[in-house]
Structure formats: structure tokens, C-alpha cells
Design a protein around this motif. Structure first.
Motif, PDB file in Angstrom:
ATOM      1  N   UNK A  49       1.804   1.749  13.289  1.00 15.45           N
ATOM      2  CA  UNK A  49       2.527   2.676  12.423  1.00 15.45           C
ATOM      3  C   UNK A  49       1.636   3.038  11.261  1.00 15.45           C
ATOM      4  N   UNK A  50       2.118   3.940  10.434  1.00 18.79           N
ATOM      5  CA  UNK A  50       1.353   4.315   9.248  1.00 18.79           C
ATOM      6  C   UNK A  50       1.253   3.120   8.322  1.00 18.79           C
ATOM      7  N   UNK A  51       0.025   2.788   7.916  1.00 15.42           N
ATOM      8  CA  UNK A  51      -0.231   1.594   7.131  1.00 15.42           C
ATOM      9  C   UNK A  51      -0.584   1.986   5.711  1.00 15.42           C
ATOM     10  N   UNK A  52       0.060   1.362   4.771  1.00 19.05           N
ATOM     11  CA  UNK A  52      -0.218   1.625   3.364  1.00 19.05           C
ATOM     12  C   UNK A  52      -0.721   0.353   2.722  1.00 19.05           C
ATOM     13  N   UNK A  53      -1.933   0.371   2.221  1.00 14.67           N
ATOM     14  CA  UNK A  53      -2.516  -0.797   1.572  1.00 14.67           C
ATOM     15  C   UNK A  53      -2.130  -0.826   0.113  1.00 14.67           C
ATOM     16  N   UNK A  54      -2.259  -1.998  -0.536  1.00 14.02           N
ATOM     17  CA  UNK A  54      -1.977  -2.057  -1.963  1.00 14.02           C
ATOM     18  C   UNK A  54      -2.882  -1.175  -2.798  1.00 14.02           C
ATOM     19  N   UNK A  55      -4.031  -0.754  -2.231  1.00 14.04           N
ATOM     20  CA  UNK A  55      -4.966   0.063  -2.999  1.00 14.04           C
ATOM     21  C   UNK A  55      -4.721   1.550  -2.807  1.00 14.04           C
ATOM     22  N   UNK A  56      -3.716   1.893  -2.019  1.00 19.56           N
ATOM     23  CA  UNK A  56      -3.365   3.300  -1.869  1.00 19.56           C
ATOM     24  C   UNK A  56      -4.006   4.000  -0.701  1.00 19.56           C
ATOM     25  N   UNK A  57      -4.711   3.268   0.180  1.00 19.07           N
ATOM     26  CA  UNK A  57      -5.358   3.884   1.336  1.00 19.07           C
ATOM     27  C   UNK A  57      -4.366   3.953   2.483  1.00 19.07           C
ATOM     28  N   UNK A  62     -15.491 -14.581   8.207  1.00 14.45           N
ATOM     29  CA  UNK A  62     -15.945 -13.773   9.343  1.00 14.45           C
ATOM     30  C   UNK A  62     -15.291 -12.397   9.319  1.00 14.45           C
ATOM     31  N   UNK A  63     -14.001 -12.365   9.015  1.00 12.17           N
ATOM     32  CA  UNK A  63     -13.294 -11.082   8.882  1.00 12.17           C
ATOM     33  C   UNK A  63     -13.901 -10.225   7.782  1.00 12.17           C
ATOM     34  N   UNK A  64     -14.389 -10.853   6.733  1.00 15.36           N
ATOM     35  CA  UNK A  64     -14.912 -10.108   5.589  1.00 15.36           C
ATOM     36  C   UNK A  64     -16.253  -9.443   5.906  1.00 15.36           C
ATOM     37  N   UNK A  65     -17.118 -10.107   6.671  1.00 15.93           N
ATOM     38  CA  UNK A  65     -18.483  -9.620   6.827  1.00 15.93           C
ATOM     39  C   UNK A  65     -18.845  -9.196   8.256  1.00 15.93           C
ATOM     40  N   UNK A  66     -18.138  -9.659   9.280  1.00 20.23           N
ATOM     41  CA  UNK A  66     -18.563  -9.392  10.649  1.00 20.23           C
ATOM     42  C   UNK A  66     -17.609  -8.427  11.345  1.00 20.23           C
ATOM     43  N   UNK A  67     -16.389  -8.865  11.566  1.00 19.68           N
ATOM     44  CA  UNK A  67     -15.437  -8.045  12.320  1.00 19.68           C
ATOM     45  C   UNK A  67     -14.047  -8.229  11.749  1.00 19.68           C
ATOM     46  N   UNK A  68     -13.315  -7.132  11.646  1.00 22.14           N
ATOM     47  CA  UNK A  68     -11.996  -7.158  11.031  1.00 22.14           C
ATOM     48  C   UNK A  68     -10.950  -7.725  11.984  1.00 22.14           C
ATOM     49  N   UNK A  69      -9.970  -8.410  11.403  1.00 24.36           N
ATOM     50  CA  UNK A  69      -8.834  -8.905  12.171  1.00 24.36           C
ATOM     51  C   UNK A  69      -8.072  -7.743  12.779  1.00 24.36           C
ATOM     52  N   UNK A  70      -7.992  -6.639  12.065  1.00 24.91           N
ATOM     53  CA  UNK A  70      -7.217  -5.493  12.522  1.00 24.91           C
ATOM     54  C   UNK A  70      -7.844  -4.783  13.713  1.00 24.91           C
ATOM     55  N   UNK A  71      -9.178  -4.921  13.876  1.00 30.43           N
ATOM     56  CA  UNK A  71      -9.866  -4.159  14.911  1.00 30.43           C
ATOM     57  C   UNK A  71     -10.243  -4.998  16.128  1.00 30.43           C
ATOM     58  N   UNK A 122      -6.132  -1.286   7.880  1.00 32.25           N
ATOM     59  CA  UNK A 122      -7.173  -0.928   8.840  1.00 32.25           C
ATOM     60  C   UNK A 122      -8.503  -0.581   8.187  1.00 32.25           C
ATOM     61  N   UNK A 123      -8.537  -0.363   6.882  1.00 30.15           N
ATOM     62  CA  UNK A 123      -9.814   0.009   6.260  1.00 30.15           C
ATOM     63  C   UNK A 123     -10.687  -1.219   6.070  1.00 30.15           C
ATOM     64  N   UNK A 124     -11.972  -0.974   5.870  1.00 32.17           N
ATOM     65  CA  UNK A 124     -12.909  -2.069   5.633  1.00 32.17           C
ATOM     66  C   UNK A 124     -12.589  -2.744   4.304  1.00 32.17           C
ATOM     67  N   UNK A 125     -12.875  -4.051   4.184  1.00 29.47           N
ATOM     68  CA  UNK A 125     -12.588  -4.751   2.925  1.00 29.47           C
ATOM     69  C   UNK A 125     -13.298  -4.107   1.740  1.00 29.47           C
ATOM     70  N   UNK A 126     -12.566  -3.893   0.683  1.00 30.09           N
ATOM     71  CA  UNK A 126     -13.111  -3.301  -0.525  1.00 30.09           C
ATOM     72  C   UNK A 126     -13.717  -4.385  -1.418  1.00 30.09           C
ATOM     73  N   UNK A 159      -1.454 -10.868  -6.037  1.00 31.24           N
ATOM     74  CA  UNK A 159      -0.474  -9.793  -5.876  1.00 31.24           C
ATOM     75  C   UNK A 159      -1.113  -8.606  -5.161  1.00 31.24           C
ATOM     76  N   UNK A 160      -2.416  -8.429  -5.347  1.00 25.79           N
ATOM     77  CA  UNK A 160      -3.146  -7.317  -4.735  1.00 25.79           C
ATOM     78  C   UNK A 160      -3.862  -7.740  -3.461  1.00 25.79           C
ATOM     79  N   UNK A 161      -3.444  -8.857  -2.851  1.00 27.07           N
ATOM     80  CA  UNK A 161      -4.048  -9.310  -1.597  1.00 27.07           C
ATOM     81  C   UNK A 161      -3.682  -8.353  -0.468  1.00 27.07           C
ATOM     82  N   UNK A 162      -4.675  -7.937   0.305  1.00 28.25           N
ATOM     83  CA  UNK A 162      -4.443  -7.009   1.410  1.00 28.25           C
ATOM     84  C   UNK A 162      -3.970  -7.747   2.650  1.00 28.25           C
ATOM     85  N   UNK A 163      -3.088  -7.131   3.395  1.00 31.14           N
ATOM     86  CA  UNK A 163      -2.589  -7.701   4.642  1.00 31.14           C
ATOM     87  C   UNK A 163      -3.649  -7.481   5.720  1.00 31.14           C
ATOM     88  N   UNK A 164      -4.387  -8.525   6.067  1.00 30.76           N
ATOM     89  CA  UNK A 164      -5.523  -8.374   6.978  1.00 30.76           C
ATOM     90  C   UNK A 164      -5.065  -8.009   8.383  1.00 30.76           C
TER      91      UNK A 164
END
Length: 362
Positions: free
Chosen positions: A7-15, A261-270, A177-181, A168-173
Motif C-alpha cells: 500500500x502507499x507508505x508514509x515515512x515519518x520523514x514525509x517520503x 546489515x539492513x543499514x549498509x547492505x540490503x534493506x529489509x523492505x526489498x 521503502x526508501x533508503x535509510x537517511x 519517536x522518529x524511528x522508521x518502520x524498516x
């Protein structure tokens, strides 16, 4: 946790991105996480409550700081199961599918991280207390008492709550879907440092010093009679500490590795493999909140006795738990006194009256 259409995903950062932007990985475990966390909650919550009641009795009767630290650890485990397992995994994810207001999601996230940090850092004062008790016993008698332990525990819980606010601003991994900021990187490294790297460093250093001190004391006094009894009592307390810290280090290591590993190699979402590894790592980490009861029962006879008293409704006082030399001191003193008196007046042991004074002696 539950595989469902993207579904449409909304991150805490507005992406905001749609399912066409990136293919989201699905959870290959299906409903197994729901069954696992339900069983963990049904088993872990009752045993933690039973542990809290037993430890509170031991703390009130023995007036030992170590029982207060174990009680604080148990209370934080209960909070962790409440906020992370029940609210986070079962209610928000399995039942409501994260379809709740964003403010509520992030507020619960703060409480989850605060309870998690308290559960881990409640073990640090216990480690310091055991180190001081074994390596600096005279100092331990001066600084370790229940009122001080309660203040330390209160400070730990306040700091844990404060440390959860930035998350509070933790992203739901699982869903972002965007790369870690940059903010995600700072939060992830802060989280890993608080929950794993820093406490594990403290555990490693202090436990190594404790083990080295015990081995050196054993080599030094291995031929003395009384020394054969003292290490047993100290060893049980130390064994509880080593069991708690070892279980934490083993069960939380996979989650820390997968997050980095999620932060630098491959995302959990992908990547579904990383998604699977992250799910399993979270299961192992949450298992740490339910194993302490069984570790205490395995190591401590006194704790098992307190648990039996709670289960069978017995509230009688526990037998006094004094060191061996304190039990033997009165008998030794009476033996010395009787021997000294018999040396001074042997006629009393024979049942003869004391000698009379003669006129010359008067």
C-alpha cells in the motif's frame, strides 16, 4: 510480520511512495510470528509476574540490593512484553495491520524503546554490585544498601524513558521503502550502542574481572578448610549474573547484526531474506524477556523455595541465610569458653567442691 498487498507508505520523514515504485518483500513465515508471540506472551507474562512476587519477598526479607536489581530487571521485562510483544507485534501489526494514527504509532514506539533500554540497563547496576561485592567487599558494605539501590533503579528507568524519546522518529524498516537517511543512520547506531555494544562492553570487562578474582582467590586459599564453603554461595550469585548477561549477549546479537546489515547492505523492505532474518532475530531477542525465571530456578535454591511459597500460598519467614563462619562462631566461642574454664578450675568438671582457703592463706 503478516504478508499482505503493498500500500502507499508514509515515512515519518514525509517520503511517500506507492507499490509501483519498489517491490516490497513479503514475510515468508506467514502466521507463525503471531503464534510465536502469542505463546511467548502467554508463558512469559505469568512467569515474570511470579518472578516479581518471589523476588519482592526475598528483597523484603533479606534486605539485599541484588534482589532489588533483579526485581527491576523483571519489571522491565514485563514492560517490554507489554509494549513490544502485545501492543507492537500483536495489536498494531497482526490485528490492526498498522492502520492506526501516526501519533499513536510513534508514541508506542517511544515506550517500546524505553522499556527495551530499561530491560537491558537494569542488569548493569547488578553487574557493578556483584563486582564491588566480590572484589571490594569492604567498600560494598558501605555503599550497597536498599535505599541506594532504589535510587539507582529509579535513575535507570528515568534515563531509559528519556533515551526512548528520540526514537519517536524511528522508521518502520518493514514498510518504509526508501533508503535509510542520515537520521535513520544516527538512530540505528544509537540504538545498537545503547542496547548492545555499550552494555556488552561493561558486562565483558566486569565479568572478566570477577572471574579472574574468583580464580585467584581459589588458587590462594585452595588448602584452607573454610574456603571450601564460601565460593559456593558467591558462585551461585555470580552464576545468575553470568547466565543473564550471556543469554542477553547471545539472543540480541543476531538482531544487532541484521539491523546494521539492513543499514549498509540490503534493506529489509526489498530483500525477503533480510526480512526473514530480521523476523527471526526479533523472535530471539524477545525470548530474552522470558528465560530469566528458568535461569533463576536452575541456579538458586533459595529462589525455588520462594517460588514454592508463592505458589502454595505460604508466607512464612525464610530461614536465616548467614555465612558459615557466623553459624559456627557461637559454638566455637562456647567451646573455647568451656575449655578455658575447665583449664582454670578442673575440679568443677570432676564434680568436686572448690578448694577451701587455709588460715595461712588468709
Amino acid at each position: 510480520m503478516i504478508a499482505r498487498p503493498n500500500a502507499t507508505l508514509t515515512s515519518p520523514l514525509g517520503d511517500t511512495r506507492t507499490s509501483e515504485d519498489v517491490q516490497r518483500s513479503e514475510c515468508v513465515l506467514g502466521f507463525f510470528p503471531v503464534i510465536y508471540y502469542s505463546a511467548l506472551l502467554c508463558v512469559g507474562m505469568p512467569v515474570n509476574i511470579l518472578t516479581a512476587v518471589a523476588l519482592s519477598r526475598l528483597a523484603s526479607r533479606t534486605k539485599k540490593s541484588s534482589y532489588l536489581y533483579l526485581l527491576a530487571l523483571t519489571a522491565s521485562d514485563i514492560l517490554t512484553q507489554l509494549f513490544i510483544v502485545f501492543v507492537g507485534f500483536l495489536l498494531e501489526t497482526a490485528i490492526f495491520h498498522r492502520k492506526v494514527p501516526e501519533l499513536l504509532l510513534h508514541s508506542v514506539s517511544v515506550m517500546e524503546f524505553a522499556a527495551n533500554h530499561a530491560s537491558i540497563w537494569a542488569t548493569v547496576p547488578l553487574t557493578v554490585d556483584r563486582y564491588v561485592a566480590l572484589c571490594h567487599p569492604l567498600l560494598h558494605r558501605q555503599i550497597s544498601y536498599p535505599e541506594r539501590a532504589r535510587r539507582i533503579i529509579g535513575t535507570v528507568f528515568i534515563l531509559a524513558l528519556a533515551s526512548g524519546v528520540p526514537f519517536y522518529w524511528w522508521s518502520d524498516v518493514w514498510r518504509v521503502s526508501h533508503a535509510p537517511t542520515k537520521l535513520d543512520q544516527v538512530l540505528i547506531w544509537t540504538h545498537c550502542t545503547i542496547i548492545y555494544f555499550l552494555p556488552c562492553s561493561i558486562f565483558l570487562v566486569l565479568n572478566s574481572l570477577i572471574i579472574y578474582h574468583l580464580k585467584s582467590q581459589h588458587r590462594k586459599h585452595c588448602h584452607e578448610e573454610c574456603q571450601q564453603q564460601v565460593p559456593k554461595r558467591l558462585g551461585k550469585t555470580t552464576a545468575i549474573l553470568l547466565a543473564i548477561t550471556s543469554a542477553f549477549s547471545v539472543l540480541w546479537a543476531p538482531r544487532t547484526i541484521v539491523v546494521i546489515y539492513h543499514l549498509y547492505v540490503s534493506s529489509v523492505n526489498r530483500n525477503w531474506r533480510v526480512h526473514l532474518a530480521y523476523d527471526l532475530a526479533n523472535m530471539l531477542a524477545m525470548l530474552n524477556t522470558a528465560v530469566n525465571f528458568f535461569l533463576y530456578c536452575f541456579v538458586s535454591k533459595r529462589f525455588r523455595s520462594a517460588v514454592r511459597d508463592v505458589l502454595f500460598g505460604r508466607g512464612g519467614p525464610l530461614p536465616p541465610h548467614l555465612p558459615l563462619h557466623q553459624h559456627q562462631a557461637p559454638s566455637t566461642a562456647s567451646h573455647c569458653s568451656s575449655s578455658c574454664s575447665s583449664t582454670r578450675c578442673p575440679s568443677r568438671d570432676a564434680g568436686l567442691p572448690p578448694p577451701k582457703r587455709t588460715a595461712s592463706t588468709q
